[in-house]
Scaffold this active site. Sequence first.
Site, PDB file in Angstrom:
ATOM      1  N   ASN A 194       0.859  -1.200   0.000  1.00  0.00           N
ATOM      2  CA  ASN A 194       0.000   0.000   0.000  1.00  0.00           C
ATOM      3  C   ASN A 194       0.887   1.239   0.000  1.00  0.00           C
ATOM      4  OD1 ASN A 194       0.582   0.805   2.845  1.00  0.00           O
ATOM      5  ND2 ASN A 194      -0.296  -1.215   3.225  1.00  0.00           N
ATOM      6  N   ASP A 198      -3.962  -6.922   5.290  1.00  0.00           N
ATOM      7  CA  ASP A 198      -4.870  -7.862   5.956  1.00  0.00           C
ATOM      8  C   ASP A 198      -4.722  -9.277   5.393  1.00  0.00           C
ATOM      9  OD1 ASP A 198      -6.112  -6.093   7.763  1.00  0.00           O
ATOM     10  OD2 ASP A 198      -7.210  -5.199   6.088  1.00  0.00           O
ATOM     11  N   PHE A 246      -4.389   3.118  14.731  1.00  0.00           N
ATOM     12  CA  PHE A 246      -4.783   4.091  13.714  1.00  0.00           C
ATOM     13  C   PHE A 246      -5.892   3.452  12.892  1.00  0.00           C
ATOM     14  CE2 PHE A 246      -2.002   7.870  13.052  1.00  0.00           C
ATOM     15  CZ  PHE A 246      -1.213   7.732  14.176  1.00  0.00           C
ATOM     16  N   LYS A 250     -13.383  -0.338  15.366  1.00  0.00           N
ATOM     17  CA  LYS A 250     -12.032  -0.903  15.570  1.00  0.00           C
ATOM     18  C   LYS A 250     -11.560  -0.681  17.009  1.00  0.00           C
ATOM     19  CE  LYS A 250     -10.747  -0.534  10.744  1.00  0.00           C
ATOM     20  NZ  LYS A 250     -10.138   0.216   9.665  1.00  0.00           N
ATOM     21  N   LYS A 288     -10.853  -4.110  18.991  1.00  0.00           N
ATOM     22  CA  LYS A 288      -9.447  -4.430  19.252  1.00  0.00           C
ATOM     23  C   LYS A 288      -9.041  -4.073  20.690  1.00  0.00           C
ATOM     24  CE  LYS A 288      -8.366  -3.909  14.343  1.00  0.00           C
ATOM     25  NZ  LYS A 288      -7.309  -3.973  13.330  1.00  0.00           N
TER      26      LYS A 288
END
Length: 399
Positions: free
Chosen positions: A208, A277, A322, A336, A340
């Site tokens: 990315n 991912d 982030f 998230k 998480k």
Amino acid sequence: MLQGKCVVLGVTGGIAAYKAAELLRLLVKAGAEVHVIMTSSAQEFVAPLTFQTLSGNPVHTELFNIIQEQEIGHISLADRADLLLVAPATANLIGKVANGIADDLLTTTLMATKAKVLFAPAMNSNMWENPLYRKNQETLEAHGYHFIAPAYGELACGWQGQGKLPDPQDIFLAVQALFGKQDLAGKTFLVTAGPTREEIDPVRFLSNYSSGKMGYAIAVAASNRGARVVLVSGPVNLPEPHGVETIQVASAMEMHQAVMAEAEHADIIIKAAAVADFRPTTRGEQKIKKGSSETMMVELQRNPDILAELGENKGSRILIGFAAETEELLNNAREKLTKKNLDMIVANDVTQEGAGFDGDTNIVRFLSADGSVEELPEMSKARVAETLLDRASALLPKA
Ligand code: PMT
């Protein structure tokens, strides 16, 4: 922090010399007494009068100027300074100081001072990478001289690369850090940065656009504030920050391994890396041939979610993630944060101009586990990092 400090600002001959005027303005505004020394080449780019007007002090240009020497000679400048800041610093100037050459007012003052010295190099990217230059910088760093790395971008010579003088605001932050609070001393930070590369075969990979700038800015800021910092970095084009223990990795699996090995020693973990991912289920041993088929399938399998795994065994650590989003910024980030088990998540809408991947700025929101949301304006990544550290350190248990 700079109130009443004496800063000697050395300006050498580069196209970025004009940016030193903005830097000078920031230093004066922060309460510093600033004396400017210009090399003769610097005067080809900017007139001394600019610096004299902004500093309110005469500009020093010559080693043997009898009038200046009586009033405030080079030894006196070297003695009075709390900081000698050279911005822009050319390869020539750095080479001279590294080799003990003192043949003009600036190099003589640099040789004579016992004050802290900070160089902000700016030069052509090939010069920056030249092993002779690198050796000179390493020599100076080994002797305790400080450096702020140049930025990436289009250079005056037409090249694209590393060598641009950093934004004056970022140099100013580096100056503040030298005098600044050591409020994170005794704490260990684990920071991740950059992309991961998931190999398809020996010559191809999935990745990315992460440049690592956001994560590196956090690592540098935490280190400047006295923390021990371990930086786990994906493949990026940034120099390893001085004073930061950097572990280079390539794939998400490697990042997973490095992070898990370091996590138990960390007080605060900040995951700015853009981790893939998925990875290809199989990696071609040899370069895959295109054959005659018009399409090709690459089967992918899930990578471990490093942050989620850390969240499962959080202990007393502060865990900050982030969220890079292209839609539903707050909802996705909040999900998230909860899933998480984080203390805070930094949400950035990566479709927004001035935010996200690769640039020098970001536009972020801090979402905390208590439900609060703080929205920040567009800021340099260095300033985002400072603000994030302020919020993160407030989450630490009080001693
Ligand atoms: O590097 P720059 O060019 O400066 O760009 C900065 C940035 C855009 C990369 C940065 O600001 C940012 O948003 N980083 C997180 C990017 C990301 O992968 O977001 P995510 O929403 O996919 O992941 C959420 C969090 O889980 C992240 O903290 C990520 O590190 C973590 N994660 C994700 C997947 C995975 N397998 N393991 C993880 O730990």
